[in-house]
Motif scaffolding. Structure first.
Motif, PDB file in Angstrom:
ATOM      1  N   SER A 177       0.855  -1.184   0.000  1.00 16.13           N
ATOM      2  CA  SER A 177       0.000   0.000   0.000  1.00 16.13           C
ATOM      3  C   SER A 177       0.895   1.239   0.000  1.00 16.13           C
ATOM      4  O   SER A 177       2.101   1.174   0.284  1.00 16.13           O
ATOM      5  CB  SER A 177      -0.873   0.003   1.245  1.00 16.13           C
ATOM      6  OG  SER A 177      -0.066   0.202   2.392  1.00 16.13           O
ATOM      7  N   GLY A 234      -5.651  -0.774  -4.348  1.00 16.27           N
ATOM      8  CA  GLY A 234      -6.809  -1.661  -4.297  1.00 16.27           C
ATOM      9  C   GLY A 234      -7.139  -2.184  -5.683  1.00 16.27           C
ATOM     10  O   GLY A 234      -6.510  -1.809  -6.679  1.00 16.27           O
ATOM     11  N   ARG A 285      -9.679  -1.803  -7.611  1.00 15.51           N
ATOM     12  CA  ARG A 285     -10.584  -1.051  -8.466  1.00 15.51           C
ATOM     13  C   ARG A 285      -9.789  -0.165  -9.422  1.00 15.51           C
ATOM     14  O   ARG A 285      -8.896   0.557  -9.009  1.00 15.51           O
ATOM     15  CB  ARG A 285     -11.535  -0.210  -7.618  1.00 15.51           C
ATOM     16  CG  ARG A 285     -12.196  -1.052  -6.515  1.00 15.51           C
ATOM     17  CD  ARG A 285     -13.072  -0.236  -5.611  1.00 15.51           C
ATOM     18  NE  ARG A 285     -14.337   0.083  -6.220  1.00 15.51           N
ATOM     19  CZ  ARG A 285     -15.435  -0.655  -6.095  1.00 15.51           C
ATOM     20  NH1 ARG A 285     -15.422  -1.742  -5.374  1.00 15.51           N
ATOM     21  NH2 ARG A 285     -16.543  -0.300  -6.685  1.00 15.51           N
ATOM     22  N   THR A 286     -10.127  -0.208 -10.692  1.00 17.90           N
ATOM     23  CA  THR A 286      -9.491   0.661 -11.673  1.00 17.90           C
ATOM     24  C   THR A 286     -10.230   1.996 -11.676  1.00 17.90           C
ATOM     25  O   THR A 286     -11.435   2.032 -11.899  1.00 17.90           O
ATOM     26  CB  THR A 286      -9.576   0.031 -13.070  1.00 17.90           C
ATOM     27  OG1 THR A 286      -9.082  -1.301 -12.994  1.00 17.90           O
ATOM     28  CG2 THR A 286      -8.756   0.822 -14.073  1.00 17.90           C
ATOM     29  N   LEU A 287      -9.501   3.083 -11.434  1.00 12.52           N
ATOM     30  CA  LEU A 287     -10.145   4.391 -11.334  1.00 12.52           C
ATOM     31  C   LEU A 287      -9.825   5.256 -12.546  1.00 12.52           C
ATOM     32  O   LEU A 287      -8.767   5.120 -13.158  1.00 12.52           O
ATOM     33  CB  LEU A 287      -9.683   5.099 -10.062  1.00 12.52           C
ATOM     34  CG  LEU A 287      -9.995   4.362  -8.751  1.00 12.52           C
ATOM     35  CD1 LEU A 287      -9.353   5.091  -7.576  1.00 12.52           C
ATOM     36  CD2 LEU A 287     -11.489   4.220  -8.535  1.00 12.52           C
TER      37      LEU A 287
END
Lengths: 247, 247
Positions: A182, A224, A226-228
């Motif tokens: 992270s 994370g 999720r593709t942003l």
């Protein structure tokens, strides 16, 4: 507008007198309902914050007498290497970047960046500087991000990066890969005074670009699974890096 | 579009056949240059993800044969209580909220919310539902956030909150106050399955609202000294809470 930014050459020194017109005056009159005698928070661009008394109000004009502090806010400790997004997205990002706090913004070409994005008006200082100042006024900061635009990714990374960002921790936001730390883990593992984060284009950096970044010290971090969209990723990542730096 | 979302009643069961038209078909044809035989990632709204083979392409029409996984993605563990922002800002937020991952969005009135914001088109499901789905398609999620709109803040907090958000850790984002913990500190101090974050209007909650929120279990958390626009704050805070929940 939580802070009225004034520029050095707008101020009569040493008295600290400023005559505001245009958007700032209109905001004080129409939104903040400022009246003579009232005080407003001010900031000198790239200088200290302070307080101003309103000494007069006319049609579209506000006169201020400013008293500035001695201390200048520190430069934000985060820098941004951003593959140039679409002009519409970039337009929305300027104020948000300045509000979140960035020392330097480097906009770069990449394989998946459309060439004609570089012709966009939104890359001219006349266009983005007021948007950056809008973000500073929102966040009560005075430190204008430095901006540079680089059309050749490889030259930027191989030749210019070490001059622009000496000694910074370099992070590369990647969609979650197994074992990728992270943002917080990366920052706490290698404490640094400044952090440079790289954000790729829609569709991501290509393999060559990732290898070049990695061979120049960039470490992948996860945001994370999720593709942003690149503007969402930019805001999210700046928030995460700032929080990680604050401990 | 990283995942093509289809709805249950668009699919011929049990064969898994779907005929796409409109924006999704156009995107597959024009942007992804899909050809018969190619595979695309699909997701059933509020159901499992899967893979589809393109079985045919016509003028503005794409035929798919979908095979879905058995497992449904988990519902995002973060919920959002948001003082209704200006319609223009709200319009920008829907897709970003869904992309970042929110289980439930509760939009509320507050002292500093303009009453007429509630008349805006952007609060009709016909308007926001496609934007939420756009965000899911970006982030490869299928779980549509639940949405409700509340015009009476006090009734929402006093009467409805415990039903909507039973047992959640409740956080209230406040401009930095001395001693206010970070999002991460609050989440790690009191581990919870779900977190509800409250974000105030431009200008902030008033004292009554803060007291009411605090008396209903909301703990103030700091996002640093910078005051952010409510859409920037929303994206930043959702990113911080997700990262804190992931450990």
């Amino acid at each position: 507008m939580n802070l009225v930014i004034v520029e050095h050459d707008e101020v009569s020194w040493p008295e600290g007198l400023v005559r505001l017109t245009g958007a700032r005056a209109a905001h004080l009159i129409d939104v903040l309902k400022a009246a003579p005698g009232a005080e407003v928070r001010v900031g000198l661009l790239d200088g200290p914050r302070g307080v101003a008394s309103i000494t007069g109000i006319g049609a579209g004009v506000v006169d201020l007498q400013c008293v500035f502090e001695t201390e200048v806010p520190p430069r934000p400790r985060v820098d941004l290497l951003l593959a140039l997004p679409r002009p519409k997205v970039m337009r929305r990002l300027w104020a948000q970047i300045a509000a979140l706090g960035v020392g330097r913004v480097v906009l770069t070409n990449a394989w998946r960046v459309e060439r004609d994005y570089f012709d966009a008006q939104i890359l001219s200082p006349e266009c983005y500087r007021p948007l950056l100042i809008e973000g500073l006024q929102q966040a009560r900061d005075t430190r204008l991000p430095e901006v540079s635009v680089h059309k050749r990714f490889r030259i930027l990374i191989e030749d210019d990066l070490d001059t622009l960002f000496a000694g910074e921790l370099r992070l590369l936001a990647n969609p979650s890969l197994g074992g990728t730390p992270s943002v917080r883990a990366a920052v706490s593992r290698q404490p640094a005074e400044r952090v440079l984060v790289a954000i790729g284009p829609e569709g991501g950096w290509n393999d060559f670009e990732i290898q070049l970044l990695e061979s120049h010290g960039f470490q992948s971090v996860s945001m994370g699974a999720r593709t942003l969209r690149s503007d969402t990723a930019c805001v999210a990542l700046l928030a995460l890096v700032h929080q990680a730096l604050e401990g």
